[in-house]
Design an enzyme around this catalytic site. Structure first.
Site, PDB file in Angstrom:
ATOM      1  CG  MET A 120      56.385 -11.340 -22.777  1.00  0.00           C
ATOM      2  SD  MET A 120      54.591 -11.405 -22.529  1.00  0.00           S
ATOM      3  CE  MET A 120      54.283 -13.132 -22.859  1.00  0.00           C
ATOM      4  CG  ASP A 153      57.391  -7.819 -20.685  1.00  0.00           C
ATOM      5  OD1 ASP A 153      56.442  -8.439 -21.209  1.00  0.00           O
ATOM      6  OD2 ASP A 153      58.082  -7.002 -21.318  1.00  0.00           O
TER       7      ASP A 153
END
Length: 512
Positions: A80, A239
């Protein structure tokens, strides 16, 4: 039987798995990625490297599975807060400033002058961090004007891979939550934030839900990978939300702890969780529709253990590689010989600064209490313990909010080590559980693909069908008390060093 692929675009590497609709892993592939550090505090990766690495991982997973033509859909997880700039021809125009990158502190301060913390929380459910899109875009505007002028869209890591697979530009709500440009409560881009920060709204791609189909596999890619052209590719998730799906954290009351390159404590809520203290507790739209989630981030968790591997055990690593052995197994065995608490050796895992709860890009790693009695096994164990202390910081914030944390679902590399599982149980004072899916984020991507293809009606339904508890590790009572004492020491170290970190940072910059 239909199969589904999950691709996890992590920081250290890209993992691809193939599962069937019963959750059996039919094949997997993994290839490492490198992080570039051109200046202190900078952390970059090349999008083209992601694509090449992804292709290798996928081909290995498909070959191992033997069911390429049965794969009905593809889903994603991805690191991210990475900021990928693409031009009108959909080409990346610079290296990606990944989540570890700390260069935009100046822009965070400028944003804080424009928007108060309370206004930011109301608009985005978060206070601004230098890993978010908004300050990185403003940094590029000031220091990379040639790059900035070419920007057509800004996307995240997994979105770049999906673009290469489908030709379609899009993102989704979980990743977009940490852009500082999304109205997290309403799950859509915030016109107000773009206007107030003077960032063109045109930079924002289409934003969908995680299980929505965001494109279809191009014929050229399908042929190269041994898949069927035109199969749906769902949007996927960041994630941590994807890892939440892959470990069944899809409703309130269950907390997860991931030790990968970074470390994360993650939980699910029915509405956005707002922390009014500036502790870098991040709130996001979950990859589950109508659910939200939160995370506390340790920047260098498994990355700290990797640093020990590459620097203290470099020769042993090369020797083991020739023999086909895992150096991490050796390091863990050495750590197991050390006493809990390592006779006061305490590690701060701040190699690249830290996020939750201190949010200080100037902080650096420290071994405190090192004596002539300590050996390499103590160093290994103290790193495991220090990373877990850092994760406990977020668990304590959860308890402060009135949440009971009696079970923690472990994920990532820290879930593969019996020793690290026990250390986590003892330091959290909670049962630590592992699930039948070792790779939570990649499994979450595959589960989202199964939902997007219509095999399951919802994410919770798919999780209930596919996921099972594999192992439960209970805390050892005498260790809980010992670690409580040493956790107090851990908590005292950063306040004692904060001003010194700042002074040292100025000296380092002075002599660069």
């Amino acid at each position: 039987m239909s199969c589904f692929m999950g691709i996890d675009a992590g920081t250290s590497g890209i993992k691809a798995i193939v599962i069937d609709e019963n959750g059996t892993v039919r094949g997997s592939g993994y290839h490492e990625c490198d992080v570039l550090n051109p200046r202190p505090g900078w952390a970059e990766q090349a999008p083209q490297m992601w694509w090449e690495t992804c292709c290798q991982a996928v081909k290995k997973a498909v070959e191992q599975s033997g069911c390429g033509k049965e794969i009905a859909g593809i889903g994603f997880s991805g690191q991210m807060q990475g900021t990928v700039f693409i031009d009108k021809e959909h080409r990346s125009i610079s290296n990606c400033m990944i989540w570890l990158d700390q260069r935009s502190t100046e822009q965070v301060m400028e944003i804080e002058q424009l928007i108060s913390d309370e206004e930011a929380l109301q608009a985005t459910a978060n206070t601004c961090l230098n890993s978010f899109w908004a300050p990185k875009i403003l940094w590029a505007k000031k220091y990379w004007p040639d790059v900035y002028e070419k920007i057509d869209k800004v996307i995240f890591t997994k979105d770049y891979l999906r673009l290469r697979m489908t030709g379609e530009v899009a993102t989704e709500v979980s990743d977009a939550s940490l852009s500082f440009l999304l109205d997290v409560a309403k799950r859509k881009w915030s016109d107000e934030m773009f206007q107030r920060l003077d960032i063109p709204k045109s930079f924002a791609p289409k934003c969908v839900e995680s299980c929505d189909v965001a494109g279809y596999l191009l014929e050229s890619v399908a042929k190269d990978w041994g898949l069927t052209a035109g199969i749906p590719v769902v949007a996927g998730g960041g994630d941590q939300p994807a890892g939440g799906v892959g470990t069944g954290i899809v409703k309130p009351g269950v907390v997860g702890a991931t030790i990968g390159t970074s470390g994360v404590v993650f939980g699910c809520t029915d509405k956005p969780l707002i922390d009014h203290k500036k502790r870098a507790l991040m709130t996001m739209a979950h990859s589950v529709p109508d659910k939200w989630c939160y995370l506390g981030l340790v920047l260098t968790a498994g990355g700290s253990f990797k640093w020990v591997r590459d620097n203290i055990f470099a020769e042993k690593k090369a020797e083991f590689a020739v023999q086909g052995k895992d150096i991490y197994d050796y390091m863990t065995a050495q750590a197991a010989k050390a006493k809990p608490g390592c006779e006061g050796l305490t590690f701060l895992p701040y190699f690249n600064g830290e996020k939750t709860p201190i949010s200080d890009e100037k902080a650096r790693a420290v071994f405190f209490g090192l004596s002539s009695r300590h050996n390499s096994g103590d160093l290994c164990r103290s790193v495991m313990e220090g990373v877990t202390f850092a994760l406990r910081d977020t668990i304590e914030i959860c308890r402060e909010f009135g949440m009971e944390v009696n079970e923690v679902r472990a994920n990532g590399g820290g879930a593969k080590s019996d020793l690290w599982l026990q250390i986590q149980a003892d330091i959290y004072n909670a049962n630590v559980v592992t699930m039948n899916m070792e790779e939570g984020p990649a499994a979450g991507g595959a589960i989202m693909a199964a939902v997007g293809c219509g095999t399951f009606g919802s994410v919770p339904e798919a999780c209930e069908h596919i996921l099972k508890v594999e192992k439960v590790v209970e805390p050892i009572r005498e260790n809980v008390k010992l670690y409580d004492d040493y956790y107090d020491t851990y908590r005292e170290l950063y306040p004692a060093l904060k001003e010194i970190y700042s002074k040292q940072d100025q000296k380092v910059k002075k002599y660069l």
